[in-house]
Write a protein that holds these residues in place. Structure first.
Motif, short mmCIF file in Angstrom:
data_model
loop_
_atom_site.label_atom_id
_atom_site.label_comp_id
_atom_site.label_asym_id
_atom_site.label_seq_id
_atom_site.Cartn_x
_atom_site.Cartn_y
_atom_site.Cartn_z
N GLY A 10 -3.76 17.62 -4.82
CA GLY A 10 -5.09 17.19 -5.23
C GLY A 10 -5.42 15.74 -4.95
O GLY A 10 -6.32 15.17 -5.57
N LEU A 11 -4.70 15.13 -3.99
CA LEU A 11 -5.01 13.73 -3.65
C LEU A 11 -5.63 13.66 -2.27
O LEU A 11 -5.19 14.35 -1.34
CB LEU A 11 -3.72 12.90 -3.65
CG LEU A 11 -3.04 12.66 -5.00
CD1 LEU A 11 -1.69 11.97 -4.79
CD2 LEU A 11 -3.92 11.80 -5.91
N ASP A 12 -6.63 12.81 -2.15
CA ASP A 12 -7.22 12.54 -0.85
C ASP A 12 -6.22 11.67 -0.07
O ASP A 12 -5.76 10.66 -0.59
CB ASP A 12 -8.53 11.78 -1.07
CG ASP A 12 -9.30 11.60 0.24
OD1 ASP A 12 -8.63 11.39 1.29
OD2 ASP A 12 -10.54 11.64 0.19
N PRO A 13 -5.88 12.06 1.17
CA PRO A 13 -4.90 11.26 1.93
C PRO A 13 -5.29 9.79 2.08
O PRO A 13 -4.45 8.97 2.44
CB PRO A 13 -4.83 11.96 3.29
CG PRO A 13 -5.21 13.36 3.00
CD PRO A 13 -6.23 13.30 1.90
N GLU A 14 -6.55 9.47 1.74
CA GLU A 14 -6.91 8.04 1.83
C GLU A 14 -6.17 7.20 0.77
O GLU A 14 -6.16 5.98 0.85
CB GLU A 14 -8.42 7.85 1.79
CG GLU A 14 -9.13 8.22 0.52
CD GLU A 14 -9.38 7.01 -0.40
OE1 GLU A 14 -9.75 7.24 -1.55
OE2 GLU A 14 -9.17 5.87 0.03
N VAL A 15 -5.48 7.84 -0.19
CA VAL A 15 -4.67 7.06 -1.14
C VAL A 15 -3.59 6.25 -0.41
O VAL A 15 -3.09 5.25 -0.92
CB VAL A 15 -3.95 7.90 -2.23
CG1 VAL A 15 -4.92 8.54 -3.19
CG2 VAL A 15 -3.00 8.91 -1.63
N LEU A 16 -3.24 6.72 0.80
CA LEU A 16 -2.21 6.01 1.57
C LEU A 16 -2.63 4.57 1.85
O LEU A 16 -1.79 3.69 2.06
CB LEU A 16 -1.94 6.74 2.90
CG LEU A 16 -1.30 8.12 2.74
CD1 LEU A 16 -1.30 8.87 4.07
CD2 LEU A 16 0.11 7.99 2.20
N ASP A 17 -3.93 4.37 1.83
CA ASP A 17 -4.45 3.05 2.14
C ASP A 17 -4.76 2.22 0.89
O ASP A 17 -5.42 1.20 0.96
CB ASP A 17 -5.73 3.24 2.98
CG ASP A 17 -5.94 2.09 3.94
OD1 ASP A 17 -4.93 1.51 4.37
OD2 ASP A 17 -7.11 1.78 4.21
N LYS A 66 0.86 -1.17 0.00
CA LYS A 66 0.00 0.00 0.00
C LYS A 66 0.91 1.24 0.00
O LYS A 66 2.03 1.20 0.53
CB LYS A 66 -0.89 0.00 1.23
CG LYS A 66 -2.02 -1.00 1.11
CD LYS A 66 -2.96 -0.89 2.30
CE LYS A 66 -4.14 -1.84 2.10
NZ LYS A 66 -4.93 -1.97 3.33
N ILE A 67 0.37 2.33 -0.57
CA ILE A 67 1.17 3.54 -0.72
C ILE A 67 1.74 4.00 0.64
O ILE A 67 2.92 4.32 0.76
CB ILE A 67 0.31 4.68 -1.33
CG1 ILE A 67 -0.28 4.26 -2.68
CG2 ILE A 67 1.10 5.97 -1.44
CD1 ILE A 67 0.68 4.10 -3.80
#
Ligand code: ATP
Ligand code: SF4
Ligand code: MG
Length: 317
Positions: free
Chosen positions: A136-143, A105-106
């Protein structure tokens, strides 16, 4: 001055002999400068980027120096360079997007990278989320896993990852080439914003696409066959190039110069010389429309007007 490269020579050792990929490259990068680096395939752009961060085991530092913020970099000492990587100089490699580990995961990938650099992820977690939002990225990309992100999203993640430690210099090697035009533009705008906010001081932006560079770069450096042909403010390179090679490159741009009947990019005739046994004298002479006898001597890179450098016997004002 962020970066000062002087007479850098880096060769690849091969069974057939040395490939003279960088053969006396010199240039400076001012604080805050975004420099586009252009030139045909094989001219040494990636080699230059790598030389500033990590020589691979086939690359040999033959000669020349690199100074970052006034400090000489130990470029041929892999261990000693560790101190600078990501902290002071960061590279977004060519094909970085497709190199993201698909099984991580990222967020986990970023944490591992930070730990490997001696940084506790928790100390930087808030800043990481802030920067993701900034591009412009939602921090949920980390998941999420890389496969769940679009090309443009991955590229923004790579950009945030590579600049988290606020390096002085960011080198982006064809970082946007795989993206469609509008995504390219927004990624490029984010890069400029990172510079404006001081996350990075200066940047080398490697590209085949001079028209893209023109939108964002302060200066453009054109390389030819392992050497610098010309470096100048971006507007000068586009509107008033002096080196015959740059003139041909700009002339081949559909929006700026001559086009074919179909409006397609024609490219310039001929091919660059091989770098295994490069020709003596000016490396462009076999393709140069104005070559003459003196071109069998290597033309020095000279400052023909303030901030405008060219390596050709026939430029000068
Ligand atoms: N590992 C290697 N071994 C031998 N020669 C190499 C190696 N990597 C690159 N070269 C040669 O070094 C020269 C410069 O290559 P480099 O990858 O720096 O070019 P480039 O300008 O980045 O090209 P592109 O636009 O295609 O990415 C080329 O002549 C290339 O063939
Ligand atoms: S030095 Fe000679 S061959 Fe080289 S670019 Fe200038 S005119 Fe052409
Ligand atoms: Mg390359």
């Amino acid at each position: 001055m962020t970066l000062r490269v002087n007479d850098l020579k880096v060769y690849y050792q091969t069974l057939r002999g040395d490939v003279h990929a960088l053969d006396g490259v010199s240039f400076d990068l001012a604080d805050g400068e975004i420099m586009g680096l252009a030139g045909e395939s094989g001219c040494g752009k990636t080699t230059l980027g790598k030389s500033l961060i990590r020589l691979d085991n086939r690359m040999r530092h033959i000669d020349g120096t690199v100074e970052l913020d006034g400090e000489k970099l130990p470029i041929s000492d892999d261990d000693a360079m560790n101190r600078y990587r990501y902290h002071e100089i960061s590279l977004i490699p060519q094909y970085a997007m497709s190199a993201l580990n698909p099984t991580r995961k990222i967020g986990r990938m970023i944490n591992e990278l930070l730990k490997a650099r001696g940084v506790k992820p928790a100390t930087i977690a808030d800043e990481l989320r802030r920067r993701l939002e900034l591009v412009g990225l939602d921090p949920e990309v980390l998941d999420r896993f890389p496969i769940e992100l679009s090309g443009g999203m991955k590229q923004r993640v790579v950009m945030v990852m590579s600049t988290l430690l606020d390096p002085s210099l960011l080198i982006a090697d064809e970082a946007t080439s795989a993206l469609d035009v509008s995504t390219q533009r927004s990624v490029v705008e984010s890069m400029v914003e990172f510079r404006d906010r001081g996350f990075i001081k200066s940047m080398i932006f490697v590209t085949h696409d001079i028209s893209l560079v023109y939108q964002m770069a302060d200066t453009v450096m054109v390389m030819y066959a392992g050497r610098v042909a010309e470096k100048a403010p971006a507007a000068t390179i586009i509107n008033d190039p002096q080196h015959p090679y740059t003139k041909m490159l700009i002339g081949a741009l559909p929006e700026v110069g001559s086009t074919t009947d179909e409006g397609r990019l024609e490219g310039i005739p001929g091919t660059p010389p091989g770098l295994l046994n490069p020709p003596t004298g000016c490396r462009f002479k076999a393709r140069c429309p104005i070559a003459s006898e003196e071109c069998s001597e290597t033309p020095p890179l000279v400052e023909i007007e303030p901030g405008h450098w060219a390596a050709c016997w026939k430029t000068g004002r």
